[in-house]
Scaffold this motif. Structure first.
Motif, PDB file in Angstrom:
ATOM      1  N   ASN A  41       4.234   5.810 -20.191  1.00 41.12           N
ATOM      2  CA  ASN A  41       4.561   7.103 -20.803  1.00 41.12           C
ATOM      3  C   ASN A  41       5.084   8.139 -19.810  1.00 41.12           C
ATOM      4  N   GLN A  42       5.733   7.664 -18.782  1.00 42.79           N
ATOM      5  CA  GLN A  42       6.331   8.580 -17.819  1.00 42.79           C
ATOM      6  C   GLN A  42       7.790   8.222 -17.590  1.00 42.79           C
ATOM      7  N   GLY A  43       8.494   9.136 -16.948  1.00 37.21           N
ATOM      8  CA  GLY A  43       9.883   8.869 -16.595  1.00 37.21           C
ATOM      9  C   GLY A  43       9.972   7.926 -15.412  1.00 37.21           C
ATOM     10  N   LEU A  44      11.154   7.843 -14.854  1.00 40.58           N
ATOM     11  CA  LEU A  44      11.391   6.932 -13.746  1.00 40.58           C
ATOM     12  C   LEU A  44      11.310   7.650 -12.421  1.00 40.58           C
ATOM     13  N   GLN A  45      10.707   6.975 -11.461  1.00 41.72           N
ATOM     14  CA  GLN A  45      10.621   7.506 -10.114  1.00 41.72           C
ATOM     15  C   GLN A  45      11.398   6.588  -9.187  1.00 41.72           C
ATOM     16  N   LEU A  46      12.242   7.174  -8.367  1.00 42.20           N
ATOM     17  CA  LEU A  46      13.041   6.376  -7.450  1.00 42.20           C
ATOM     18  C   LEU A  46      12.175   5.840  -6.319  1.00 42.20           C
ATOM     19  N   LEU A  47      12.226   4.517  -6.135  1.00 45.92           N
ATOM     20  CA  LEU A  47      11.523   3.889  -5.018  1.00 45.92           C
ATOM     21  C   LEU A  47      12.399   3.838  -3.781  1.00 45.92           C
ATOM     22  N   LEU A  48      13.623   3.373  -3.981  1.00 45.76           N
ATOM     23  CA  LEU A  48      14.554   3.256  -2.859  1.00 45.76           C
ATOM     24  C   LEU A  48      15.954   3.029  -3.404  1.00 45.76           C
ATOM     25  N   LYS A  49      16.930   3.163  -2.497  1.00 46.11           N
ATOM     26  CA  LYS A  49      18.313   2.986  -2.919  1.00 46.11           C
ATOM     27  C   LYS A  49      19.140   2.414  -1.775  1.00 46.11           C
ATOM     28  N   TYR A  50      20.128   1.638  -2.148  1.00 53.80           N
ATOM     29  CA  TYR A  50      21.105   1.126  -1.201  1.00 53.80           C
ATOM     30  C   TYR A  50      22.436   1.812  -1.503  1.00 53.80           C
ATOM     31  N   THR A  51      23.006   2.417  -0.452  1.00 52.62           N
ATOM     32  CA  THR A  51      24.265   3.144  -0.665  1.00 52.62           C
ATOM     33  C   THR A  51      25.264   2.798   0.416  1.00 52.62           C
ATOM     34  N   SER A  52      25.339   1.543   0.753  1.00 54.15           N
ATOM     35  CA  SER A  52      26.317   0.964   1.671  1.00 54.15           C
ATOM     36  C   SER A  52      26.058   1.273   3.132  1.00 54.15           C
ATOM     37  N   ALA A  53      24.907   1.764   3.441  1.00 58.27           N
ATOM     38  CA  ALA A  53      24.546   1.974   4.843  1.00 58.27           C
ATOM     39  C   ALA A  53      23.749   0.727   5.300  1.00 58.27           C
ATOM     40  N   ALA A  54      22.553   0.902   5.762  1.00 58.90           N
ATOM     41  CA  ALA A  54      21.746  -0.222   6.213  1.00 58.90           C
ATOM     42  C   ALA A  54      21.423  -1.157   5.059  1.00 58.90           C
ATOM     43  N   THR A  55      21.488  -2.453   5.312  1.00 57.59           N
ATOM     44  CA  THR A  55      21.230  -3.414   4.238  1.00 57.59           C
ATOM     45  C   THR A  55      19.742  -3.562   3.938  1.00 57.59           C
ATOM     46  N   LEU A  56      18.899  -3.245   4.911  1.00 54.45           N
ATOM     47  CA  LEU A  56      17.456  -3.246   4.673  1.00 54.45           C
ATOM     48  C   LEU A  56      17.042  -1.808   4.424  1.00 54.45           C
TER      49      LEU A  56
END
Lengths: 116, 117
Positions: A41-56
């Protein structure tokens, strides 16, 4: 066109065990990739993102993910599961910087349960 | 960080009535906002893109006359479910795009649980 496939609608681990949630993507342009967590019953929280910088990519709460272009994968891992990690996890993709319209395409989600 | 709020967080209404859900970007401006629908134990399905000062763009299969979207200002978008029926019961989530250190990111509201009796 983009799509996301999350393998395993339900993953169950013991507390302290490795967490591995799988995500494969398809994108016609270099993608940005995201992992979100959703508690009931909650919205979404961002854990992590990949944006073409470091692959890990390292995220919050001890999670990390590795972008593997050759495998079109972006699997989410955590070395040691906590009870508080029990939630629904969504992988999502959007076109990268070039031509981005911010639209996210979500996978079907993986429910993570953590057993004591 | 960027915060998106939704109001109400839950609503129960009778069949045939209309319900308005608000989505606000609290500390940033958003010319675009997105509305998603989530059925129990399922993923988020994009319903429409809300554009400030112009008509919303609906995804295929979404009834425009049923789900009215208004983006009246740079911080507010509203979704009105008209003549609601039990099958409209769902969890509605909005999001607004912003940038974090130059990268695109969407910020999600906490969601609105709609139950139509």
């Amino acid at each position: 066109a983009q799509s996301v496939t999350q393998l395993g609608s339900h993953v169950s681990v013991s507390e302290g065990a490795l967490v591995l949630l799988r995500c494969n993507y398809s994108s016609s342009v270099p993608p940005y990739l995201f992992w979100y967590v959703q508690y009931p019953n909650q919205g979404l929280q961002l854990l992590l993102k990949y944006t073409s910088a470091a692959t890990l990519v390292k995220g919050i709460n001890g999670f990390e993910a590795e972008f593997k272009k050759s495998e079109t994968s972006f699997h989410l891992t955590k070395p040691s599961a906590h009870m508080s990690d029990a939630a629904e996890y969504f992988c999502a993709v959007t076109p990268g910087a070039a031509g981005s319209n911010y639209k996210l395409t979500f996978g079907k989600g993986t429910l993570l349960t953590v057993n004591p | 960080g960027a915060v998106v709020s939704q109001h109400p967080s839950w609503v129960i209404c009778k069949s045939g009535t209309s319900v308005k859900i608000e989505c606000r970007s609290l500390d940033f401006q958003a010319t675009t906002m997105f509305w998603y629908r989530q059925f129990p134990k399922q993923s988020l399905m994009l319903m429409a893109t809300s554009n400030e000062g112009s008509k919303a763009t609906y995804e295929q299969g979404v009834e425009k006359d049923k789900f009215l979207i208004n983006h009246a200002s740079l911080t507010l978008s509203t979704l009105t479910v008209t003549s609601a029926h039990p099958e409209d019961s769902s969890f509605y989530i909005c999001s607004a795009p912003g940038t974090t250190r130059g990268y695109n990111e969407q910020f999600f509201g906490p969601g609105t649980r709609l139950t139509v009796l």
